[in-house]
Enzyme design. Sequence first.
Site, PDB file in Angstrom:
ATOM      1  N   ASP A  55      27.907  22.305  35.167  1.00  0.00           N
ATOM      2  CA  ASP A  55      26.709  22.462  36.001  1.00  0.00           C
ATOM      3  C   ASP A  55      25.829  21.207  36.018  1.00  0.00           C
ATOM      4  OD1 ASP A  55      27.515  24.985  36.683  1.00  0.00           O
ATOM      5  OD2 ASP A  55      26.074  26.054  35.426  1.00  0.00           O
TER       6      ASP A  55
ATOM      7  N   LYS B 208      18.381  30.669  34.643  1.00  0.00           N
ATOM      8  CA  LYS B 208      18.962  31.526  35.694  1.00  0.00           C
ATOM      9  C   LYS B 208      20.156  32.317  35.167  1.00  0.00           C
ATOM     10  CE  LYS B 208      21.974  29.644  38.680  1.00  0.00           C
ATOM     11  NZ  LYS B 208      23.282  30.290  38.852  1.00  0.00           N
ATOM     12  N   ASN B 209      21.094  31.625  34.516  1.00  0.00           N
ATOM     13  CA  ASN B 209      22.322  32.318  34.128  1.00  0.00           C
ATOM     14  C   ASN B 209      22.093  33.352  33.031  1.00  0.00           C
ATOM     15  OD1 ASN B 209      23.696  30.957  36.061  1.00  0.00           O
ATOM     16  ND2 ASN B 209      24.706  29.508  34.682  1.00  0.00           N
TER      17      ASN B 209
ATOM     18  N   VAL C 166      36.609  22.218  34.709  1.00  0.00           N
ATOM     19  CA  VAL C 166      36.275  23.654  34.679  1.00  0.00           C
ATOM     20  C   VAL C 166      36.535  24.324  36.030  1.00  0.00           C
ATOM     21  CG1 VAL C 166      34.441  25.345  34.228  1.00  0.00           C
ATOM     22  CG2 VAL C 166      34.570  23.246  32.862  1.00  0.00           C
TER      23      VAL C 166
ATOM     24  N   ARG D  61      28.522  35.785  42.596  1.00  0.00           N
ATOM     25  CA  ARG D  61      29.610  36.053  41.661  1.00  0.00           C
ATOM     26  C   ARG D  61      29.115  36.803  40.419  1.00  0.00           C
ATOM     27  NH1 ARG D  61      34.668  34.592  39.756  1.00  0.00           N
ATOM     28  NH2 ARG D  61      34.760  34.304  37.506  1.00  0.00           N
TER      29      ARG D  61
ATOM     30  N   ARG E 252      18.965  28.806  45.189  1.00  0.00           N
ATOM     31  CA  ARG E 252      19.659  29.733  44.296  1.00  0.00           C
ATOM     32  C   ARG E 252      19.284  29.468  42.845  1.00  0.00           C
ATOM     33  NH1 ARG E 252      25.475  29.034  44.203  1.00  0.00           N
ATOM     34  NH2 ARG E 252      25.102  30.549  42.571  1.00  0.00           N
TER      35      ARG E 252
ATOM     36  N   CYS F  49      29.257  30.466  44.473  1.00  0.00           N
ATOM     37  CA  CYS F  49      29.355  29.070  44.902  1.00  0.00           C
ATOM     38  C   CYS F  49      30.764  28.763  45.401  1.00  0.00           C
ATOM     39  CB  CYS F  49      29.085  28.162  43.700  1.00  0.00           C
ATOM     40  SG  CYS F  49      27.454  27.452  43.669  1.00  0.00           S
TER      41      CYS F  49
ATOM     42  N   ARG G  31      37.919  30.923  41.309  1.00  0.00           N
ATOM     43  CA  ARG G  31      37.129  31.776  40.422  1.00  0.00           C
ATOM     44  C   ARG G  31      37.639  33.212  40.343  1.00  0.00           C
ATOM     45  NH1 ARG G  31      30.934  29.834  40.921  1.00  0.00           N
ATOM     46  NH2 ARG G  31      30.933  30.417  38.752  1.00  0.00           N
ATOM     47  N   PRO G  32      38.820  33.399  39.785  1.00  0.00           N
ATOM     48  CA  PRO G  32      39.350  34.752  39.639  1.00  0.00           C
ATOM     49  C   PRO G  32      38.611  35.549  38.556  1.00  0.00           C
ATOM     50  CG  PRO G  32      40.821  33.156  38.621  1.00  0.00           C
ATOM     51  CD  PRO G  32      39.714  32.374  39.253  1.00  0.00           C
ATOM     52  N   VAL G  33      38.925  36.842  38.449  1.00  0.00           N
ATOM     53  CA  VAL G  33      38.282  37.682  37.429  1.00  0.00           C
ATOM     54  C   VAL G  33      39.334  38.337  36.533  1.00  0.00           C
ATOM     55  CG1 VAL G  33      36.127  38.112  38.675  1.00  0.00           C
ATOM     56  CG2 VAL G  33      38.097  39.598  39.090  1.00  0.00           C
ATOM     57  N   ASP G  34      40.524  37.722  36.455  1.00  0.00           N
ATOM     58  CA  ASP G  34      41.608  38.325  35.678  1.00  0.00           C
ATOM     59  C   ASP G  34      41.248  38.509  34.198  1.00  0.00           C
ATOM     60  OD1 ASP G  34      41.623  35.459  35.870  1.00  0.00           O
ATOM     61  OD2 ASP G  34      43.519  35.428  34.764  1.00  0.00           O
ATOM     62  N   LEU G  35      40.452  37.587  33.638  1.00  0.00           N
ATOM     63  CA  LEU G  35      40.123  37.701  32.210  1.00  0.00           C
ATOM     64  C   LEU G  35      39.180  38.889  31.967  1.00  0.00           C
ATOM     65  CD1 LEU G  35      39.544  33.911  31.476  1.00  0.00           C
ATOM     66  CD2 LEU G  35      41.575  35.273  30.949  1.00  0.00           C
TER      67      LEU G  35
HETATM   68  C1  UD1 Z   1      29.286  30.656  34.545  1.00  0.00           C
HETATM   69  C2  UD1 Z   1      27.988  30.164  35.139  1.00  0.00           C
HETATM   70  C3  UD1 Z   1      28.214  28.892  35.963  1.00  0.00           C
HETATM   71  C4  UD1 Z   1      28.940  27.840  35.137  1.00  0.00           C
HETATM   72  C5  UD1 Z   1      30.192  28.409  34.499  1.00  0.00           C
HETATM   73  C6  UD1 Z   1      30.877  27.462  33.540  1.00  0.00           C
HETATM   74  C7  UD1 Z   1      26.771  32.230  35.437  1.00  0.00           C
HETATM   75  C8  UD1 Z   1      26.160  33.183  36.364  1.00  0.00           C
HETATM   76  N1  UD1 Z   1      27.425  31.205  35.977  1.00  0.00           N
HETATM   77  O1  UD1 Z   1      30.128  30.993  35.645  1.00  0.00           O
HETATM   78  O2  UD1 Z   1      26.942  28.396  36.373  1.00  0.00           O
HETATM   79  O3  UD1 Z   1      29.310  26.759  35.968  1.00  0.00           O
HETATM   80  O4  UD1 Z   1      29.868  29.615  33.751  1.00  0.00           O
HETATM   81  O5  UD1 Z   1      29.991  27.052  32.566  1.00  0.00           O
HETATM   82  O6  UD1 Z   1      26.625  32.347  34.247  1.00  0.00           O
HETATM   83  N2  UD1 Z   1      38.266  32.001  35.154  1.00  0.00           N
HETATM   84  C9  UD1 Z   1      39.484  32.598  35.304  1.00  0.00           C
HETATM   85  N3  UD1 Z   1      39.551  33.954  35.181  1.00  0.00           N
HETATM   86  C10 UD1 Z   1      38.469  34.734  34.878  1.00  0.00           C
HETATM   87  C11 UD1 Z   1      37.224  34.094  34.719  1.00  0.00           C
HETATM   88  C12 UD1 Z   1      37.149  32.714  34.859  1.00  0.00           C
HETATM   89  O7  UD1 Z   1      40.486  31.933  35.567  1.00  0.00           O
HETATM   90  O8  UD1 Z   1      38.596  35.954  34.775  1.00  0.00           O
HETATM   91  C13 UD1 Z   1      38.160  30.521  35.324  1.00  0.00           C
HETATM   92  C14 UD1 Z   1      37.276  30.134  36.499  1.00  0.00           C
HETATM   93  O9  UD1 Z   1      37.984  30.167  37.705  1.00  0.00           O
HETATM   94  C15 UD1 Z   1      36.845  28.734  36.110  1.00  0.00           C
HETATM   95  C16 UD1 Z   1      36.748  28.834  34.586  1.00  0.00           C
HETATM   96  O10 UD1 Z   1      37.493  29.977  34.203  1.00  0.00           O
HETATM   97  O11 UD1 Z   1      37.823  27.812  36.462  1.00  0.00           O
HETATM   98  C17 UD1 Z   1      35.337  28.953  34.064  1.00  0.00           C
HETATM   99  O12 UD1 Z   1      34.739  30.097  34.609  1.00  0.00           O
HETATM  100  P1  UD1 Z   1      33.637  30.961  33.847  1.00  0.00           P
HETATM  101  O13 UD1 Z   1      33.329  30.356  32.520  1.00  0.00           O
HETATM  102  O14 UD1 Z   1      34.067  32.373  33.892  1.00  0.00           O
HETATM  103  O15 UD1 Z   1      32.404  30.747  34.795  1.00  0.00           O
HETATM  104  P2  UD1 Z   1      31.432  31.869  35.377  1.00  0.00           P
HETATM  105  O16 UD1 Z   1      31.151  32.877  34.331  1.00  0.00           O
HETATM  106  O17 UD1 Z   1      31.898  32.308  36.698  1.00  0.00           O
END
Ligand code: UD1
Length: 453
Positions: A324, A38-39, A346, A108, A416, A132, A137-141
Site C-alpha cells: 500500500d 481504514k483497514n 503482493v 472487497r 476511499r 481496487c 484477488r481470489p478468496v480461496d484461502l
Molecule cells: C488487505 C488490505 C489491502 C492491502 C493488502 C495487503 C484491507 C481492507 N485491505 O487486502 O489494503 O493491500 O491487505 O497488505 O485490509 N489471496 C489469495 N487468496 C485469498 C486471499 C488473498 O490468493 O483467499 C492473495 C491476493 O490475491 C493477493 C495476496 O493474497 O495477491 C494478498 O492479499 P490479502 O493479504 O488477502 O489482501 P486483502 O486482505 O485483500
Amino acid sequence: MAATSQETQSAATDEETSVLKIWGRKPLSGCIPISGAKNSVLAILAGTLLCPKQCRISNVPSLADIGKMCQILRALGVKIERNGDALEIDASHVGSDRAPYELVSKLRASFFAVGPLLARLGSARMPLPGGCAIGARPVDLHVRGLQALGAEVRIEQGVVCADVKGRSGRLKGAKIYLDYPSVGATETLMMAATLAEGETTIYNAAREPEVVDLASFCGAMGAIIHGAGTNTITIVGVPELHTVDYPIVPDRIEAGTFLVAAAITHSELSIAPVVPDHLTPIIAKLREIGPQVVIDAPDTVRLIPSELRATDIETLPYPGFPTDMQAQFSALLTLAEGNSVITETVFENRLRHVAELSRMGADIRVKGQNAIVRGVHGLSGVPVMATDLRAAAALVIAGLAADGMTIVKGLHHLDRGYDNIEQKLRNVGAHLERVKVPTERVDNLADSAEALV
Ligand code: UD1
C-alpha cells in the site's frame, strides 16, 4: 448525527466530475494529524457482527469505503449512527445472512463479514467481492479456512454460500495453515473462530497491525486470542461476546503517505498520532533514500529533508515493505539520484500509476512485476488519471513536487482511503483545490487546463 460527507458523497455526479488541482513546488511545514486506520475499521466493522449488544468504535475516519461497509451492515439489519469520530453500532438483530451484490462488488473488505456472519447466524451468503483494480484477488484461502472450521461452502452463481454443519450450530476449532499470510483470510478466520467450539490455530497468519487491532477489538469483547502480530494465532472459542467501546489505531499508510510528501517536497513535517513501530519498514526505506526520520515522542514522527538517493524496494507481507506504500515511493524515487528497482510481489496489477507518472516526465520502465526508475531532475504538472487508491495518492505526491499545475482525475479512488487530504495538506502550506468540472470536459483537460486555473 448523520454520516459525514466523504462517506456519503461520491467524487462525481453524472454531469459534473471533481478533479484536484495542485500547484506544485510549495514548501510544506508543520504537523499533519493522522486519522484512524481504514483497514482496521473495515475489519472491525465486520467484527461488530459478532457482538449481540450495542458497541462503539472511535477514531473512525470519514471515508467512502467506510460508508460502503456501513451500508452493507445496515442491509444485514445492523443499526449504525455516526457521532463525531465515533460509530455507535447495534448488531443485536442481524436479520439477514445475505449481503447485497451491488454493495459487496464495490468493496472487497465487505467479504470479510462472511466469517462473523457464519459464526453468529450459522449461515452466510456473500457475493464474490470487488474492490481496487489491482489484481485477481481470489478468496480461496478464506473459503478453505472456513471449510476447515466445519462449514459447508459452495459457490452458486457468484455467491459464496456457507453453512455450519451439525446440530450445535457452531463452527468447530481446527488447525488451519494459510498458503499465504493473507490479511483478509486471517481476519475472516480469526473472527469466525471466536465463537467456535474449541481451539483454532492459524499458521502462517498475517502479522499486519490491522490484524492485531482486530484481535484487540475482539479481545475487548471477551474473545480469547493469543499470538496476534506473530505468524501463529490461537483462538479459544467462547459462546458469546459482550459490548465494547474501542478506539482505532492510527493509519500507518496515511502516515507514510504524508512522510513521502514531506520527502519529495524537501520539507520538514511532523505527523501525529502514529505508532512508530508500525512505520518501521517505511522509515527504514526513507532513511535509505536520504531524509532523516526522527521519533520526537512516542506518537510523533518528524521528517527532516535531504537530497534523494535511489534505492530498491520489494513489497512483502508485514513486517516487509507494504504494497500500500509502493505507488507513493514510486513517485518519490522518480526524483532520486540514480536507478531504483521496485518489485511488486503482493498484487499482480499494481504498477498502473507508472504510465501516469511517466506522463509527468518520470523515466520508469515496467518489466513484469518490476518497475525500473531512473531519477530525473523534475516533474511537470499535467492532467493525470488515478487508477486505484494508492495510485491516486502517488499522483498527489508527484503533483506536490511538479512544476506548474497537476490535475488529478479519478478522485473517487482517493476518497476511499484519505480523510480530508486537501485540507490536511493545505494546512501545512500546499496549494491545492478540488473543483467540479463538466464531465464532458474531463477527458480533454490537457487542452483546457489554463481555463481551470
Ligand atoms: C488487505 C488490505 C489491502 C492491502 C493488502 C495487503 C484491507 C481492507 N485491505 O487486502 O489494503 O493491500 O491487505 O497488505 O485490509 N489471496 C489469495 N487468496 C485469498 C486471499 C488473498 O490468493 O483467499 C492473495 C491476493 O490475491 C493477493 C495476496 O493474497 O495477491 C494478498 O492479499 P490479502 O493479504 O488477502 O489482501 P486483502 O486482505 O485483500
